[in-house]
Design a protein around this motif. Structure first.
Motif: not given
Lengths: 181, 260
Positions: A79-80, A151-158, A64-71
């Protein structure tokens, strides 16, 4: 090619493979280096990168395009990496609660695919003393030049917590250099 | 010898000669005709009663009607500009404190490992050429394997549920059947015999597992009674059974139905 075009092509079954080729061409190296810095060993990185892109192939349609593809890609790769490192810990009988990545030190020193100088080797050794998530944040900020917002979007930290984490990581690295002079 | 000086020869009555009264300076032609209009333009002020018409090209016919509006606009603009000078750009909260940290970090890293952040890990030169191919081959092989052997139904381990369900069933049996039939005992269905059977079934399950199950699956206030019962000594349990015998049968039946 723009990411939204890749996604649009992937949505169409006739152009799906073409879109995936474009995606691989655009992101395989970035994802490889992101993974390699975390798992250290080339063969391990190769396995993880393949797992990442197999997952991307299976799930890109649901993206879903609610985030950037690369993030999104970085998030899967991250995660992997963490899953892989946890399995590696189990294989090496290292507790999952063990925060730092010292168990990868031997992999680093044994690696024939490392051409850094003494300072760079020391930096990598210092990084292996950091908690995994802090190492992850440091790599993305220092080596990959990602913005804190990304980075915040990737790891879910503020963003604030990431900045503090990075600053703390640098302090630990400095301490490591001083104590290993 | 007297010097011949003709300078004052004709200075009779203190008057200068006529030729000296001539102005040696000149002005451009029409200078004075245009000077007044020029001065008015510079001053931007109207000359009432002046012979220069107001329809002069430098003054708009509606100049005075617009003047007050122009002045107000100018004042507003000045106010806006003065505010911008104070805070024309915004910055995130705590920016300077964070910036100090970030700069300090960057300087430290530069000092420790140098300014170059080049990649110190390596791969074979041909690695990335083959990576895409290998990924696509793997996807293809996994897809064909999936087609040939459809994914088996997902098996969900139920061992923890079996364990906890057994624990729950046994516990409730002990508590409810023991209490219920304890009051209707005859020789054939002695509660002692039943309790012994139940205790034999429960012996395979540790007390901690029982307590964990109850804590995670029961939100009633009875929890502490269950726990007390599990950890109580035999003598205390006997006393509990005596207390249970004082309960009304219909109350116990209703409670058991509700719980089961």
């Amino acid at each position: 090619m723009e990411d939204d075009l890749i996604i649009a092509k992937f949505a169409n079954e006739n152009t799906r493979e073409e879109a995936f080729n474009l995606l691989l061409k655009k992101y395989q190296q970035k994802i490889y280096w992101h993974v390699r810095r975390m798992v250290i060993d080339h063969d391990d990185a190769d396995d993880v990168v393949q797992d990442v892109f197999v997952k991307v192939w299976r799930n890109l349609e649901k993206f879903r395009e609610d985030s950037q593809l690369y993030t999104w890609l970085y998030r899967i790769a991250t995660n992997e990496c963490i899953t892989f490192l946890n399995k590696k810990k189990q294989r090496q009988h290292v507790s999952l609660d063990e925060e730092d990545s010292s168990y990868l030190s031997s992999t680093l020193t044994a690696s024939s695919y490392f051409n850094g100088d003494v300072a760079q080797m020391k930096l990598q050794q210092a990084l292996l003393k950091l908690p995994e998530k802090q190492r992850l944040v440091f790599n993305m900020k220092y080596f990959e030049d990602l913005k804190y917002e990304e980075i915040s979007e990737i790891v879910g930290t503020s963003v604030g917590a990431l900045k503090a984490s990075y600053h703390l990581a640098v302090k630990k690295i400095e301490l490591f250099f001083r104590s290993n002079d | 010898m007297k010097e011949i000086n003709t300078y004052d020869d004709n200075l009779e009555g203190g008057e200068l000669p006529d030729f000296r009264a001539v102005n040696p300076f000149t002005v451009p032609s029409d200078y004075f005709e245009e000077a007044a209009a020029h001065i008015k333009r510079v001053c931007q002020l109207p000359f009432v009663g002046d012979d220069v018409p107001l329809s002069d090209s430098s003054i708009s016919p509606t100049y005075f009607e617009d003047l007050s509006e122009q002045i107000k606009l100018r004042i507003s603009l000045e106010e806006i500009l003065s505010e911008r000078k104070a805070s024309g750009f915004d910055i995130p909260a705590d920016y300077f404190a964070e910036a100090e940290q970030q700069i300090s970090s960057a300087v430290k890293l530069d000092t420790l490992v140098g300014t170059h952040k080049e990649n110190t890990f390596q791969v074979d030169s041909q690695y990335f050429d083959s990576l895409s191919t290998r990924i696509k081959e793997r996807i293809a092989s996994e897809s064909s394997a999936l087609e040939n052997n459809p994914e088996p139904a997902k098996v969900i381990s139920i061992r923890p549920w079996i364990k906890y369900t057994a624990a729950a069933a046994c516990l409730l049996c002990v508590l409810s059947i023991g209490a219920y039939f304890g009051q209707n005992s005859d020789e054939a269905t002695s509660p002692v015999v039943q309790t012994a059977v139940a205790e034999t079934s429960l012996s395979a399950i540790s007390d901690d597992e029982l307590v964990d199950y109850i804590a995670s699956n029961n939100d009633s206030d009875d929890l502490h009674y269950y726990v007390d019962y599990i950890y109580a000594s035999d003598q205390e349990q006997d006393e509990d059974e005596v207390r249970c015998s004082e309960l009304e049968d219909k109350d116990l039946e209703a409670y058991i139905k509700h719980m089961l």
